[in-house]
Design a protein around this motif. Structure first.
Motif, mmCIF file in Angstrom:
data_model
loop_
_atom_site.group_PDB
_atom_site.id
_atom_site.type_symbol
_atom_site.label_atom_id
_atom_site.label_comp_id
_atom_site.label_asym_id
_atom_site.label_seq_id
_atom_site.Cartn_x
_atom_site.Cartn_y
_atom_site.Cartn_z
ATOM 1 N N GLU A 42 -11.807 15.142 7.817
ATOM 2 C CA GLU A 42 -11.615 16.530 8.232
ATOM 3 C C GLU A 42 -11.627 17.508 7.066
ATOM 4 N N ASP A 43 -11.364 17.013 5.853
ATOM 5 C CA ASP A 43 -11.389 17.853 4.659
ATOM 6 C C ASP A 43 -12.006 17.051 3.516
ATOM 7 N N PRO A 44 -13.304 17.177 3.301
ATOM 8 C CA PRO A 44 -13.980 16.362 2.288
ATOM 9 C C PRO A 44 -13.540 16.647 0.849
ATOM 10 N N ASN A 45 -12.683 17.650 0.660
ATOM 11 C CA ASN A 45 -12.131 17.916 -0.672
ATOM 12 C C ASN A 45 -10.741 17.306 -0.848
ATOM 13 N N THR A 46 -10.354 16.478 0.104
ATOM 14 C CA THR A 46 -9.099 15.735 -0.009
ATOM 15 C C THR A 46 -9.424 14.252 -0.079
ATOM 16 N N PHE A 47 -8.975 13.634 -1.146
ATOM 17 C CA PHE A 47 -9.141 12.203 -1.338
ATOM 18 C C PHE A 47 -7.804 11.519 -1.098
ATOM 19 N N ARG A 48 -7.863 10.290 -0.639
ATOM 20 C CA ARG A 48 -6.651 9.500 -0.407
ATOM 21 C C ARG A 48 -6.787 8.184 -1.160
ATOM 22 N N ILE A 49 -5.736 7.829 -1.853
ATOM 23 C CA ILE A 49 -5.696 6.556 -2.572
ATOM 24 C C ILE A 49 -4.714 5.653 -1.833
ATOM 25 N N ILE A 50 -5.190 4.499 -1.409
ATOM 26 C CA ILE A 50 -4.362 3.506 -0.728
ATOM 27 C C ILE A 50 -4.149 2.369 -1.724
ATOM 28 N N GLU A 51 -2.891 2.121 -2.069
ATOM 29 C CA GLU A 51 -2.552 1.124 -3.094
ATOM 30 C C GLU A 51 -1.668 0.029 -2.506
ATOM 31 N N GLN A 52 -1.932 -1.211 -2.895
ATOM 32 C CA GLN A 52 -1.102 -2.328 -2.447
ATOM 33 C C GLN A 52 -0.853 -3.251 -3.632
ATOM 34 N N TYR A 53 0.421 -3.582 -3.850
ATOM 35 C CA TYR A 53 0.829 -4.391 -4.997
ATOM 36 C C TYR A 53 1.571 -5.633 -4.544
ATOM 37 N N GLU A 54 1.523 -6.678 -5.362
ATOM 38 C CA GLU A 54 2.221 -7.930 -5.040
ATOM 39 C C GLU A 54 3.730 -7.743 -5.033
ATOM 40 N N ASP A 55 4.236 -6.937 -5.983
ATOM 41 C CA ASP A 55 5.680 -6.773 -6.097
ATOM 42 C C ASP A 55 6.007 -5.516 -6.904
ATOM 43 N N GLU A 56 7.288 -5.271 -7.075
ATOM 44 C CA GLU A 56 7.772 -4.100 -7.804
ATOM 45 C C GLU A 56 7.268 -4.086 -9.249
ATOM 46 N N ALA A 57 7.241 -5.248 -9.876
ATOM 47 C CA ALA A 57 6.795 -5.330 -11.268
ATOM 48 C C ALA A 57 5.344 -4.882 -11.408
ATOM 49 N N ALA A 58 4.496 -5.251 -10.466
ATOM 50 C CA ALA A 58 3.091 -4.841 -10.510
ATOM 51 C C ALA A 58 2.966 -3.335 -10.327
ATOM 52 N N PHE A 59 3.761 -2.765 -9.419
ATOM 53 C CA PHE A 59 3.746 -1.316 -9.213
ATOM 54 C C PHE A 59 4.197 -0.604 -10.480
ATOM 55 N N GLU A 60 5.290 -1.059 -11.076
ATOM 56 C CA GLU A 60 5.805 -0.434 -12.297
ATOM 57 C C GLU A 60 4.811 -0.561 -13.448
ATOM 58 N N SER A 61 4.142 -1.682 -13.534
ATOM 59 C CA SER A 61 3.126 -1.871 -14.576
ATOM 60 C C SER A 61 1.998 -0.870 -14.402
ATOM 61 N N HIS A 62 1.563 -0.676 -13.166
ATOM 62 C CA HIS A 62 0.515 0.310 -12.899
ATOM 63 C C HIS A 62 0.982 1.711 -13.272
ATOM 64 N N GLU A 63 2.191 2.052 -12.872
ATOM 65 C CA GLU A 63 2.728 3.392 -13.125
ATOM 66 C C GLU A 63 2.862 3.697 -14.618
ATOM 67 N N SER A 64 2.994 2.681 -15.441
ATOM 68 C CA SER A 64 3.135 2.907 -16.881
ATOM 69 C C SER A 64 1.847 2.607 -17.653
ATOM 70 N N SER A 65 0.743 2.409 -16.938
ATOM 71 C CA SER A 65 -0.522 2.055 -17.597
ATOM 72 C C SER A 65 -1.140 3.241 -18.330
ATOM 73 N N THR A 66 -1.857 2.946 -19.380
ATOM 74 C CA THR A 66 -2.539 3.963 -20.171
ATOM 75 C C THR A 66 -3.617 4.648 -19.354
ATOM 76 N N HIS A 67 -4.350 3.879 -18.535
ATOM 77 C CA HIS A 67 -5.424 4.506 -17.763
ATOM 78 C C HIS A 67 -4.884 5.443 -16.684
ATOM 79 N N LEU A 68 -3.671 5.208 -16.176
ATOM 80 C CA LEU A 68 -3.082 6.150 -15.226
ATOM 81 C C LEU A 68 -2.717 7.456 -15.939
ATOM 82 N N ASP A 69 -2.137 7.358 -17.130
ATOM 83 C CA ASP A 69 -1.820 8.566 -17.909
ATOM 84 C C ASP A 69 -3.074 9.391 -18.169
ATOM 85 N N ARG A 70 -4.137 8.721 -18.579
ATOM 86 C CA ARG A 70 -5.402 9.402 -18.865
ATOM 87 C C ARG A 70 -5.970 10.040 -17.597
#
Length: 99
Positions: A42-70
């Protein structure tokens, strides 16, 4: 987790490239089950990211990744408004016939 990323129409192509790179890098992380970017029909200028992680540690690792900061610093000028992240804690999953 689910992120909603509204981008400026003039920045759409740049945002798509940044999101694609982010998805590829994120799927390569340990503990990432899936990381997908979709476009709102309905709005092609809105993107959605769907993320699924094995556990809390994987989520936290992603959240602190260099490529996420960039990614966050590179996508910010493309945003029409602030992106929103919703995090879900899932204890079970049942496959149902759809739609």
């Amino acid at each position: 987790a689910h992120s909603e990323v509204p981008v400026k129409p003039a920045s759409r192509e740049t945002a798509m490239e940044l999101l694609e790179t982010m998805a590829v890098r994120s799927r390569a992380e340990a503990g990432v089950i899936d990381y997908r970017v979709t476009v709102d029909l309905e709005d092609p200028n809105t993107f959605r990211i769907i993320e699924q992680y094995e556990d809390e540690a994987a989520f936290e690792s992603h959240e602190s990744s260099t490529h996420l900061d960039r990614f966050q610093s590179e996508i910010t000028p493309c945003l029409a408004e602030e992106a929103e992240l919703t995090r879900f804690t899932v204890t079970s999953e049942t496959a149902l016939p759809g739609p």
